[in-house]
Design a protein around this motif. Structure first.
Motif, PDB file in Angstrom:
ATOM      1  N   ARG A   1       0.811  -1.197   0.000  1.00 42.01           N
ATOM      2  CA  ARG A   1       0.000   0.000   0.000  1.00 42.01           C
ATOM      3  C   ARG A   1       0.861   1.271   0.000  1.00 42.01           C
ATOM      4  NH1 ARG A   1      -4.040   0.384  -2.290  1.00 42.01           N
ATOM      5  NH2 ARG A   1      -4.687  -1.639  -1.591  1.00 42.01           N
ATOM      6  N   SER A   2       1.979   1.233   0.647  1.00 37.47           N
ATOM      7  CA  SER A   2       2.809   2.429   0.696  1.00 37.47           C
ATOM      8  C   SER A   2       4.269   2.046   0.491  1.00 37.47           C
ATOM      9  CB  SER A   2       2.663   3.101   2.061  1.00 37.47           C
ATOM     10  OG  SER A   2       3.349   2.309   3.004  1.00 37.47           O
ATOM     11  N   PRO A   3       5.078   3.028   0.127  1.00 38.94           N
ATOM     12  CA  PRO A   3       6.498   2.742  -0.098  1.00 38.94           C
ATOM     13  C   PRO A   3       7.152   2.095   1.112  1.00 38.94           C
ATOM     14  CG  PRO A   3       5.943   4.968  -0.803  1.00 38.94           C
ATOM     15  CD  PRO A   3       4.733   4.403  -0.136  1.00 38.94           C
TER      16      PRO A   3
ATOM     17  N   ARG B   1       6.394  -1.448   1.115  1.00 41.02           N
ATOM     18  CA  ARG B   1       7.073  -2.103   0.023  1.00 41.02           C
ATOM     19  C   ARG B   1       8.503  -2.455   0.440  1.00 41.02           C
ATOM     20  NH1 ARG B   1       6.395   0.902  -5.514  1.00 41.02           N
ATOM     21  NH2 ARG B   1       7.998   2.192  -4.588  1.00 41.02           N
TER      22      ARG B   1
ATOM     23  N   HIS C   1      10.869   0.825 -12.552  1.00 35.84           N
ATOM     24  CA  HIS C   1       9.740   1.524 -13.163  1.00 35.84           C
ATOM     25  C   HIS C   1       8.490   1.432 -12.312  1.00 35.84           C
ATOM     26  CE1 HIS C   1      12.236   1.569 -16.734  1.00 35.84           C
ATOM     27  NE2 HIS C   1      12.563   0.361 -16.366  1.00 35.84           N
ATOM     28  N   GLY C   2       8.606   0.887 -11.161  1.00 31.57           N
ATOM     29  CA  GLY C   2       7.431   0.760 -10.311  1.00 31.57           C
ATOM     30  C   GLY C   2       6.636  -0.468 -10.702  1.00 31.57           C
ATOM     31  N   ARG C   3       5.916  -1.006  -9.727  1.00 31.60           N
ATOM     32  CA  ARG C   3       5.170  -2.236 -10.000  1.00 31.60           C
ATOM     33  C   ARG C   3       3.684  -2.016  -9.792  1.00 31.60           C
ATOM     34  NH1 ARG C   3       7.305  -6.385 -10.901  1.00 31.60           N
ATOM     35  NH2 ARG C   3       5.318  -7.353 -10.518  1.00 31.60           N
ATOM     36  N   LEU C   4       2.918  -2.871 -10.396  1.00 31.45           N
ATOM     37  CA  LEU C   4       1.510  -2.906 -10.080  1.00 31.45           C
ATOM     38  C   LEU C   4       1.350  -3.574  -8.733  1.00 31.45           C
ATOM     39  CD1 LEU C   4      -1.060  -3.785 -12.704  1.00 31.45           C
ATOM     40  CD2 LEU C   4      -0.375  -1.626 -11.741  1.00 31.45           C
ATOM     41  N   LEU C   5       0.314  -3.203  -8.075  1.00 31.18           N
ATOM     42  CA  LEU C   5       0.169  -3.749  -6.733  1.00 31.18           C
ATOM     43  C   LEU C   5      -0.516  -5.095  -6.735  1.00 31.18           C
ATOM     44  CD1 LEU C   5      -0.797  -0.368  -5.241  1.00 31.18           C
ATOM     45  CD2 LEU C   5       1.398  -1.542  -5.073  1.00 31.18           C
TER      46      LEU C   5
END
Lengths: 504, 203
Positions: free
Chosen positions: A43-45, A48, A66-70
């Motif tokens: 939910r939050s960095p 993560r 590039h960031g991930r889908l949750l």
């Protein structure tokens, strides 16, 4: 957004050694762990970080440039993607790859089936088998050819394939043993499925693929199958009827949107059949008033049939006549086709044995193109009659025709509006004969002469070369040897073996 | 730059910026630089992005939400992370005026809202950006694919789907399964039968 509480970490650890790990056996465990956590955890960095740390002690930036889908859900990366999106991806693949993409998994097989638009059926049981596999797998077909599957395969195939008129047939291995031969030719006529089987197959196809646009089939005497197709497939535009008879044309009027029709009455060497006569052509004329293109292959008939088509099918623009068996005088019926733009004669042994008096021939007012392919042009009277009927023609294409000598070709000078002329593979015509005709065509803009061996470059007169200079487009390759050499260039062939016998 | 009329101001307004906190949900859409309407998109990890309203309309999902009147407060997009959303927002900005979606917009136009949105062909610069956009590794590509799947934006879908198709172009069936993380759910007999069908049943 209601804030949900992050799931406790131990749950994640418990999930890690579960079944998805099996699919990623070769990969480090952190990969699995990372696939598993669901929404709340990431939910939050901050969380993560925790998850990543738990997974393998890596900083989040390292894992997600590039960031991930949750919502990563198990190892199947395509699970969250919609069918439409996968279809987009699959439709980008070239068609041979699409076929093998169906082997990837069941979902892909279903999706790839939806992409398939055209299909030629080779085995009838694939269509009318117990689970209707054809229509179950390919529900969105618009072009289907079931002709090859409608021919009963030989009991003991010889491995010899006979191809006639676009249809290939396996020969019986013992066809030479028949004594006496069952038909005048060497080869027995091919056998077709029973009308019942064809009707049943057509019913399945019509119900399974209502969006059909083009269908090629072997016509049977019963009306049921065709009626079913006409009822279900309202958008059917193109129909090809092989081994067509007068009787099988009866349901044709039910196809309200039909625009393109091909009738094959008989194919020499495959089947003779009763074929299509004036009766069939008249039924067709009254039934299909919206016809734009018509091809009659191996059909009988006469003036009556052709004129009926001309009178009733007012939108007919293209008429192709292949290997016809029509009675003398049929050509006079052509002048009733008021909208005919293109007339093609393909593989005809004769044009019209007796076209009748020229006064009754008439002309096609809208004609633009005349194509003659593989025809025997030996009768000057009928060729003259053909050019009379097509007097207003603009494009003439003559390809691989027999018997076209200077005298025969001279009749073409009655067409005064010719703009484009293409001549290929006619070896009797000389430069002189060509010059005498094209000098009378004042509007000629484009000329193409290929593989006409009697024409020689050194015979081109100054007058003719002046004519050439006025053209907008000229392709002059009358020598077939030079054509052969150009098509062989780069293949290493056609060099007289010089390089093989060279002494070192 | 393909943005027809928005001037230089719009190209900088979309950098990641934390939105004003504590705005009441009933406030009208924010006015960004140059007086254009903007909306705020909020990623699953609480990052907020200001997007030109007309750029956001490229996404059918966002368009539906805006038309339903959800565009007033920050719009939560729980299944997109900040980095993905940042990339997507940048793509929307670059695809402004792209005929792929602008034609669609003209049809649903209301109140002359999009009248200054003349469709224009993607320039070489946009095409270059698109190439750059998808030159990422597999996992990142799938993040973008899922975003495209959710947002339903034609330009984004085209770019990402083309990239995925290119990626599997020369792969064998087994390699494709591995790439997409798919499980072979055929029995060996079924698979053999399928392979054979291609040979004898149809062409």
């Amino acid at each position: 957004m209601p804030s949900r509480r992050p799931a406790p970490l131990p749950q994640l650890k418990k999930a890690a050694p579960g079944w998805p790990g099996l699919w990623f056996r070769e990969k480090p465990l952190k990969h699995v762990v990372f696939k598993m956590p669901l929404d709340p955890i990431l939910r939050s960095p901050k969380h993560r970080d925790v998850a990543a740390a738990a997974a393998g002690g890596l900083a989040p930036g390292h894992l997600h440039g590039h960031g991930r889908l949750l919502a990563a859900d198990g190892p199947d990366l395509t699970a969250p993607l919609s069918d439409e999106l996968l279809l987009r991806i699959l439709s980008q693949l070239p068609s041979p790859l699409q076929a093998s993409a169906g082997l990837v998994c069941r979902r892909w097989l279903r999706l790839v089936g939806r992409l398939r638009r055209s299909l030629t059926l080779l085995d009838w049981s694939f269509l009318d088998g117990p689970s209707n596999r054809l229509v179950a797998r390919f529900p969105e077909l618009d072009e289907v050819d079931i002709v090859p599957a409608s021919i009963t395969p030989p009991v003991c195939p010889s491995g010899v394939l006979l191809t006639r008129g676009g249809v290939s047939v396996q020969l019986e291995s013992e066809f030479e043993a028949f004594d006496p031969p069952p038909s005048p030719g060497l080869i027995p006529e091919c056998r077709f499925l029973t009308p019942d089987a064809v009707d049943r197959g057509l019913e399945i196809l019509a119900e399974g693929c209502p969006s059909l646009r083009k269908l090629s089939l072997v016509a049977v005497a019963s009306e049921f199958g065709l009626m079913k197709v006409a009822d279900e497939c309202l958008t059917l535009l193109e129909l090809e009827l092989h081994r067509c008879t007068d009787q099988s044309l009866r349901p044709i009027s039910a196809f309200s949107n039909l625009q393109v029709l091909k009738l094959v009455g008989a194919v020499e060497g495959l089947y003779s059949g009763p074929g299509v006569t004036d009766i069939g052509l008249t039924i067709l004329a009254h039934g299909c008033k919206r016809l734009v293109k018509l091809e009659l292959s191996g059909c009988e008939g006469s003036y009556d049939g052709i004129s009926a088509i001309g009178r009733c099918c007012l939108m007919l623009e293209e008429l192709t006549i292949c290997d016809h068996r029509m009675d003398e005088g049929w050509m006079a019926g052509l002048s009733y086709c008021g909208n005919l733009k293109t007339l093609s004669l393909v593989g005809c042994r004769r044009i019209d044995t007796d076209p009748g008096p020229t006064a009754y021939l008439g002309t096609c007012p809208a004609i633009e193109e005349l194509h003659l392919q593989r025809c025997q042009l030996r009768d000057k009277r009928s060729l003259n009659a053909l050019f009379l009927v097509c007097e207003a023609v603009r494009d003439i294409v003559i390809q691989d025709c027999w018997g076209l000598d200077n005298d025969m070709f001279g009749t073409a000078s009655i067409c005064r509006r010719v703009k484009f002329f293409s001549l290929e593979g006619c070896s009797l015509l000389t430069t002189e004969g060509l010059e005498s005709v094209i000098s009378s065509w004042q509007d000629l803009q484009s000329l193409r002469v290929v593989s006409c061996n009697r024409m020689k470059d050194n015979e081109v007169t100054p007058a003719l070369s002046y004519l050439f200079s006025l053209l907008k487009e000229l392709q002059w390759r009358p020598d077939s040897r030079s054509v052969l050499l150009t098509s062989l260039s780069g293949t290493g062939m056609g060099k007289k073996g010089g390089r093989f016998f060279k002494r070192s | 730059m393909s943005s027809g009329d928005s001037g230089p101001s719009s190209s900088k307004q979309l950098v990641q910026q934390p939105a004003a906190a504590g705005r009441s949900p009933n406030q009208p859409p924010l006015l960004g630089a140059g007086g254009r309407k903007v909306i705020v998109l909020k990623s699953g990890d609480e990052e907020e992005f200001e997007v030109d309203l007309l750029d956001a309309m490229q996404s059918r999902t966002l368009r539906r939400a805006i038309e339903d009147g959800c565009g007033d407060g920050p719009m939560p997009l729980p299944n997109l992370t900040g980095p993905v959303l940042a990339k997507v927002v940048e793509l929307f900005r670059r695809h402004r005026g792209d005929p792929r979606w602008a034609d669609e917009l003209q049809e649903t136009e209301k109140e002359g809202m999009f009248k200054d949105y003349a469709p224009q062909k993607p320039t070489a610069e946009v095409k270059g950006f698109d190439r750059e956009f998808v030159s990422v590794d597999r996992d990142a590509l799938f993040d973008l694919l899922r975003a495209a799947n959710f947002l339903e934006a034609p330009g984004l879908l085209d770019v990402t789907c083309d990239a995925a198709a290119d990626a599997v172009m020369n792969m064998t069936v087994e390699e494709v399964r591995e790439y997409f993380g798919l499980v072979n759910d055929y029995t060996p007999e079924e698979e053999a039968a399928l392979r054979k069908q291609h040979e004898w049943a149809f062409q």
